[in-house]
Write a protein that holds these residues in place. Sequence first.
Motif, PDB file in Angstrom:
ATOM      1  N   MET A   1    -142.106  69.111  82.721  1.00  0.00           N
ATOM      2  CA  MET A   1    -143.198  69.428  81.808  1.00  0.00           C
ATOM      3  C   MET A   1    -142.670  69.412  80.375  1.00  0.00           C
ATOM      4  O   MET A   1    -141.618  69.949  80.089  1.00  0.00           O
ATOM      5  N   ASN A   2    -143.417  68.789  79.519  1.00  0.00           N
ATOM      6  CA  ASN A   2    -143.089  68.776  78.093  1.00  0.00           C
ATOM      7  C   ASN A   2    -143.879  69.870  77.386  1.00  0.00           C
ATOM      8  O   ASN A   2    -144.915  70.308  77.887  1.00  0.00           O
ATOM      9  N   PHE A   3    -143.419  70.254  76.234  1.00  0.00           N
ATOM     10  CA  PHE A   3    -144.096  71.290  75.456  1.00  0.00           C
ATOM     11  C   PHE A   3    -144.377  70.793  74.043  1.00  0.00           C
ATOM     12  O   PHE A   3    -143.748  71.237  73.081  1.00  0.00           O
ATOM     13  N   PRO A   4    -145.353  69.886  73.904  1.00  0.00           N
ATOM     14  CA  PRO A   4    -145.641  69.330  72.581  1.00  0.00           C
ATOM     15  C   PRO A   4    -146.141  70.360  71.579  1.00  0.00           C
ATOM     16  O   PRO A   4    -145.956  70.177  70.371  1.00  0.00           O
ATOM     17  N   ASN A   5    -146.759  71.437  72.045  1.00  0.00           N
ATOM     18  CA  ASN A   5    -147.247  72.447  71.101  1.00  0.00           C
ATOM     19  C   ASN A   5    -146.092  73.162  70.406  1.00  0.00           C
ATOM     20  O   ASN A   5    -146.199  73.511  69.227  1.00  0.00           O
ATOM     21  N   ILE A   6    -145.004  73.366  71.113  1.00  0.00           N
ATOM     22  CA  ILE A   6    -143.835  73.987  70.483  1.00  0.00           C
ATOM     23  C   ILE A   6    -143.293  73.052  69.411  1.00  0.00           C
ATOM     24  O   ILE A   6    -142.995  73.472  68.290  1.00  0.00           O
ATOM     25  N   GLU A   7    -143.205  71.778  69.736  1.00  0.00           N
ATOM     26  CA  GLU A   7    -142.726  70.796  68.760  1.00  0.00           C
ATOM     27  C   GLU A   7    -143.676  70.692  67.575  1.00  0.00           C
ATOM     28  O   GLU A   7    -143.240  70.586  66.432  1.00  0.00           O
ATOM     29  N   ALA A   8    -144.968  70.749  67.822  1.00  0.00           N
ATOM     30  CA  ALA A   8    -145.951  70.681  66.737  1.00  0.00           C
ATOM     31  C   ALA A   8    -145.814  71.887  65.811  1.00  0.00           C
ATOM     32  O   ALA A   8    -145.886  71.746  64.583  1.00  0.00           O
ATOM     33  N   GLU A   9    -145.628  73.057  66.378  1.00  0.00           N
ATOM     34  CA  GLU A   9    -145.463  74.261  65.566  1.00  0.00           C
ATOM     35  C   GLU A   9    -144.164  74.223  64.769  1.00  0.00           C
ATOM     36  O   GLU A   9    -144.120  74.617  63.615  1.00  0.00           O
ATOM     37  N   ARG A  10    -143.103  73.724  65.389  1.00  0.00           N
ATOM     38  CA  ARG A  10    -141.833  73.591  64.681  1.00  0.00           C
ATOM     39  C   ARG A  10    -142.014  72.698  63.455  1.00  0.00           C
ATOM     40  O   ARG A  10    -141.601  73.052  62.347  1.00  0.00           O
ATOM     41  N   LEU A  49    -140.345  82.792  70.204  1.00  0.00           N
ATOM     42  CA  LEU A  49    -141.105  81.618  69.771  1.00  0.00           C
ATOM     43  C   LEU A  49    -142.501  82.006  69.319  1.00  0.00           C
ATOM     44  O   LEU A  49    -142.989  81.543  68.295  1.00  0.00           O
ATOM     45  N   SER A  50    -143.132  82.860  70.095  1.00  0.00           N
ATOM     46  CA  SER A  50    -144.483  83.317  69.778  1.00  0.00           C
ATOM     47  C   SER A  50    -144.518  84.023  68.426  1.00  0.00           C
ATOM     48  O   SER A  50    -145.418  83.796  67.619  1.00  0.00           O
ATOM     49  N   LYS A  51    -143.525  84.851  68.159  1.00  0.00           N
ATOM     50  CA  LYS A  51    -143.460  85.569  66.883  1.00  0.00           C
ATOM     51  C   LYS A  51    -143.182  84.622  65.721  1.00  0.00           C
ATOM     52  O   LYS A  51    -143.814  84.717  64.675  1.00  0.00           O
ATOM     53  N   ILE A  52    -142.235  83.721  65.902  1.00  0.00           N
ATOM     54  CA  ILE A  52    -141.880  82.781  64.835  1.00  0.00           C
ATOM     55  C   ILE A  52    -143.069  81.896  64.486  1.00  0.00           C
ATOM     56  O   ILE A  52    -143.359  81.655  63.313  1.00  0.00           O
ATOM     57  N   CYS A  53    -143.764  81.409  65.514  1.00  0.00           N
ATOM     58  CA  CYS A  53    -144.871  80.471  65.311  1.00  0.00           C
ATOM     59  C   CYS A  53    -146.206  81.161  65.064  1.00  0.00           C
ATOM     60  O   CYS A  53    -147.191  80.496  64.732  1.00  0.00           O
ATOM     61  N   ASN A  54    -146.238  82.478  65.252  1.00  0.00           N
ATOM     62  CA  ASN A  54    -147.489  83.230  65.139  1.00  0.00           C
ATOM     63  C   ASN A  54    -148.563  82.592  66.024  1.00  0.00           C
ATOM     64  O   ASN A  54    -149.676  82.300  65.587  1.00  0.00           O
ATOM     65  N   ALA A  55    -148.175  82.351  67.266  1.00  0.00           N
ATOM     66  CA  ALA A  55    -149.058  81.709  68.236  1.00  0.00           C
ATOM     67  C   ALA A  55    -148.824  82.342  69.607  1.00  0.00           C
ATOM     68  O   ALA A  55    -147.748  82.880  69.868  1.00  0.00           O
ATOM     69  N   SER A  56    -149.832  82.259  70.456  1.00  0.00           N
ATOM     70  CA  SER A  56    -149.688  82.846  71.787  1.00  0.00           C
ATOM     71  C   SER A  56    -148.746  82.010  72.648  1.00  0.00           C
ATOM     72  O   SER A  56    -148.588  80.790  72.440  1.00  0.00           O
ATOM     73  N   ILE A  57    -148.137  82.650  73.602  1.00  0.00           N
ATOM     74  CA  ILE A  57    -147.281  81.945  74.555  1.00  0.00           C
ATOM     75  C   ILE A  57    -148.114  80.944  75.339  1.00  0.00           C
ATOM     76  O   ILE A  57    -147.659  79.823  75.593  1.00  0.00           O
ATOM     77  N   ASP A  58    -149.341  81.306  75.704  1.00  0.00           N
ATOM     78  CA  ASP A  58    -150.220  80.376  76.419  1.00  0.00           C
ATOM     79  C   ASP A  58    -150.426  79.092  75.629  1.00  0.00           C
ATOM     80  O   ASP A  58    -150.405  78.001  76.190  1.00  0.00           O
ATOM     81  N   TYR A  59    -150.624  79.210  74.328  1.00  0.00           N
ATOM     82  CA  TYR A  59    -150.785  78.020  73.486  1.00  0.00           C
ATOM     83  C   TYR A  59    -149.492  77.220  73.441  1.00  0.00           C
ATOM     84  O   TYR A  59    -149.494  76.001  73.613  1.00  0.00           O
ATOM     85  N   LEU A  60    -148.383  77.881  73.199  1.00  0.00           N
ATOM     86  CA  LEU A  60    -147.107  77.179  73.078  1.00  0.00           C
ATOM     87  C   LEU A  60    -146.760  76.415  74.349  1.00  0.00           C
ATOM     88  O   LEU A  60    -146.176  75.335  74.295  1.00  0.00           O
ATOM     89  N   LEU A  61    -147.151  76.954  75.499  1.00  0.00           N
ATOM     90  CA  LEU A  61    -146.872  76.298  76.772  1.00  0.00           C
ATOM     91  C   LEU A  61    -147.949  75.295  77.179  1.00  0.00           C
ATOM     92  O   LEU A  61    -147.837  74.638  78.205  1.00  0.00           O
ATOM     93  N   GLY A  62    -148.994  75.184  76.365  1.00  0.00           N
ATOM     94  CA  GLY A  62    -150.040  74.213  76.649  1.00  0.00           C
ATOM     95  C   GLY A  62    -151.091  74.674  77.641  1.00  0.00           C
ATOM     96  O   GLY A  62    -151.854  73.873  78.165  1.00  0.00           O
ATOM     97  N   ILE A  63    -151.143  75.984  77.884  1.00  0.00           N
ATOM     98  CA  ILE A  63    -152.130  76.531  78.827  1.00  0.00           C
ATOM     99  C   ILE A  63    -153.492  76.696  78.162  1.00  0.00           C
ATOM    100  O   ILE A  63    -154.527  76.466  78.782  1.00  0.00           O
ATOM    101  N   LYS A  64    -153.483  77.092  76.899  1.00  0.00           N
ATOM    102  CA  LYS A  64    -154.726  77.288  76.129  1.00  0.00           C
ATOM    103  C   LYS A  64    -154.636  76.537  74.812  1.00  0.00           C
ATOM    104  O   LYS A  64    -153.540  76.268  74.320  1.00  0.00           O
TER     105      LYS A  64
END
Length: 68
Positions: A1-10, A49-64
């Motif tokens: 599984m890839n995590f493009p949302n983490i890369e996008a936030e970075r 990651l969630s704190k740094i990106c100010n985003a939910s873990i669900d979003y970062l993992l592509g769930i939401k």
Amino acid sequence: MNFPNIEAERARLGYSKVEFAEKLGVETKTYYNWIKGVNPIPSDKLILLSKICNASIDYLLGIKKRAL
């Protein structure tokens, strides 16, 4: 599984992959392996990651989708 949302936030935050790995306290190779889905991301790093990106873990993992 890839995590493009983490890369996008970075990228949105303006960090290079090396800088982002340093911010997470891991080697760059470890970060690459997480993003490629080679190794699981530990829960403490997901929280960071969630704190740094100010985003939910669900979003970062592509769930939401990211809330606006």
